[in-house]
Structures are given as C-alpha cells and as structure tokens.
Design a protein around this motif. Structure first.
Motif, PDB file in Angstrom:
ATOM      1  N   GLN A 164       0.800  -1.229   0.000  1.00  0.00           N
ATOM      2  CA  GLN A 164       0.000   0.000   0.000  1.00  0.00           C
ATOM      3  C   GLN A 164       0.831   1.277   0.000  1.00  0.00           C
ATOM      4  O   GLN A 164       0.462   2.254  -0.648  1.00  0.00           O
ATOM      5  CB  GLN A 164      -0.941  -0.007   1.209  1.00  0.00           C
ATOM      6  N   ARG A 165       1.953   1.273   0.701  1.00  0.00           N
ATOM      7  CA  ARG A 165       2.695   2.534   0.859  1.00  0.00           C
ATOM      8  C   ARG A 165       3.294   3.053  -0.442  1.00  0.00           C
ATOM      9  O   ARG A 165       3.711   4.211  -0.515  1.00  0.00           O
ATOM     10  CB  ARG A 165       3.771   2.401   1.931  1.00  0.00           C
ATOM     11  N   GLY A 191      -2.749   9.279   0.367  1.00  0.00           N
ATOM     12  CA  GLY A 191      -1.303   9.315   0.132  1.00  0.00           C
ATOM     13  C   GLY A 191      -0.746  10.710   0.330  1.00  0.00           C
ATOM     14  O   GLY A 191      -1.486  11.660   0.590  1.00  0.00           O
ATOM     15  N   ASP A 199      -4.362  -1.016  -0.870  1.00  0.00           N
ATOM     16  CA  ASP A 199      -3.739  -2.138  -0.155  1.00  0.00           C
ATOM     17  C   ASP A 199      -4.135  -3.453  -0.836  1.00  0.00           C
ATOM     18  O   ASP A 199      -5.100  -4.108  -0.436  1.00  0.00           O
ATOM     19  CB  ASP A 199      -4.199  -2.130   1.303  1.00  0.00           C
ATOM     20  N   SER A 225       9.491  -2.099  -3.511  1.00  0.00           N
ATOM     21  CA  SER A 225      10.437  -1.521  -2.551  1.00  0.00           C
ATOM     22  C   SER A 225      11.773  -2.240  -2.450  1.00  0.00           C
ATOM     23  O   SER A 225      12.667  -1.766  -1.745  1.00  0.00           O
ATOM     24  CB  SER A 225       9.789  -1.467  -1.166  1.00  0.00           C
TER      25      SER A 225
END
Length: 253
Positions: A164-165, A191, A199, A225
């Motif tokens: 989600q981030r 955001g 998510d 990431s």
C-alpha cells in the motif's frame, strides 16, 4: 546451479513443494538482471528458458512438467490434467496430478499458491487488482472443490506483491471498488499527494477469508520496494525502463 536461487516459502504450506522465487540466481542481464522467467518480456528467449530450467530443477521436476497460463487479468481458471500442448489463456490453474508444476508470473500483482493437502489438490493464481475484484481467488477455490478439495481445509499464501505505501491510484480506480461494495473503502488510505493508496494484499486476504478458505496469509514482501530481490512493473515505469522481468511462483504435489 539451483542452489544460488532464493526461494521464499510459507510454513503454512509445509509438506507441499512450493516457492515464491526472487530474481536472485538467474542468468539474465541488464534490466532483467537475475531470474527473469517471462517469455512475454523482451529478454533473450534462450536465457529465459535457462532460468525456467533452474526453477524446474529447484522444484525437482523436468522443465517439461512446468505449466503456466497466458495471463490476462481475468477470473478464468484452467483445470490441468496433463501438460497442455498450447498455452491456455487463464489467470489461475488447479490440479490433482502429482508431478505437474503449476506456475504464475508476476511483477507487482499477487501470486497466490493454494493447497488442500488432505485432498491432494493444489492451485496457483495471478491476482492483480482487476483479477481479485473480478473473483479469480474465489474461482480458484471453486475449481479446486471441483477436484475434491474442501475450502475449509485449504491454505492460500499471497507471495511478494506491491504494498500500500507505494501503490498510488486514481479516484476512478477507487470508484471501481466502491461501486462493488462501499466497505472496500477501508483498503484505501490517503497518500502524500492526496491520491488514494491501495492495499492489494489486504484486499486479497479479505476476499480469500470471505470465501471461506481455511487459512490465508501474505508473505509480507513488497516488489516495488526491494529492487535487489524483485521485479516491479510500476518501478520500471517510474524509472523509464523499456521493459521489466517477471517473477515466478510455483507449486506441485
């Protein structure tokens, strides 16, 4: 050769040969550096074949026993009784035939591996937001039940996918979910730029649990990431790269 591969596994699938492969240990180079297993990429075909052979070796099968599908973000499931002569178009596969290695390819979408050990039935699904919303996870459980599985004793593991981030989406994207169910708003957060953040793995877990699966978990790894371990379509797009590699997830009886 296969010892250089990095394979993520879940304790919930112990006793079942399975793995979410990272990009480490492959023969590809350049933007595909590592274990690119996607023939749909622009990588050299013979190098992709070599990577896939390494995966087969790690899963203790011949490369010819690997079965995949032509993924189109649908809710279609292929029931596999033998290795198909041509690639079937679907986004999930199920089987009760020992020795067949079910595989899905991802690069931010959810790879989901399923098993009912007692019934001897397994499945693998490619579930991006569209497939998950359209019901590919439920359809996989239905198809497994058609082979004798019971969803209450079936385990489903979501492999590395975008978290989600880093998954910023548009209002229209969010509306697709809210039109289906207002309660889906809980899978979105604001955001940094005010845009919604989705998510995906939590949504996948919700759909699996609502469908009555016995146990479900996300392996907790974000593809975007961690460039050293995972390919990511969104990261490649943000970097302006011409293409991206595909991660492979696999399971067999």
């Amino acid at each position: 050769m296969a010892t250089t591969l990095e394979i993520l596994k879940s304790p919930l699938l112990s006793g079942v040969t399975h793995g979410f492969f990272t990009r480490r240990g492959g023969a590809s180079s350049g933007i595909y550096q590592g274990l690119n297993c996607g023939f749909g990429s622009q990588d050299q075909r013979e190098v992709v074949a070599l990577n896939r052979a390494r995966v087969a070796e790690a899963m203790d099968v011949a490369p010819e026993a690997m079965v995949g599908v032509n993924q189109i973000h649908s809710a279609d499931v292929a029931v596999i009784e033998s290795v198909p002569e041509t690639l079937v178009t679907a986004d999930a596969l199920v089987t009760r035939v020992p020795g067949l290695l079910l595989t899905v390819l991802t690069a931010d979408c959810q790879p989901v591996l399923f098993a009912d050990r007692e019934a001897g039935v397994i499945g693998a699904a490619h579930a991006g937001w569209k497939g998950a919303l359209n019901g590919v996870l439920e359809a996989t459980l239905d198809a497994m039940e058609g082979l004798g599985a019971r969803r209450a004793q079936t385990v489903a593991i979501i492999g590395p996918c975008i978290s989600q981030r880093v998954y910023e989406v548009g209002e229209e994207f969010m509306d697709n979910f809210l039109m289906e169910d207002d309660a889906y708003g809980r899978f979105f957060a604001g955001g940094p730029g005010g845009k919604p953040m989705f998510d995906l793995p939590s949504f996948g877990l919700h759909r699996l649990r609502e469908a009555g699966v016995g146990a479900a978990e996300w392996i907790g790894r974000c593809t975007y990431s961690d460039p050293a371990k995972f390919y990511s379509y969104r990261r490649a797009t943000h970097l302006g790269e011409a293409d991206y590699g595909r991660l492979i997830s696999a399971i067999r009886l």
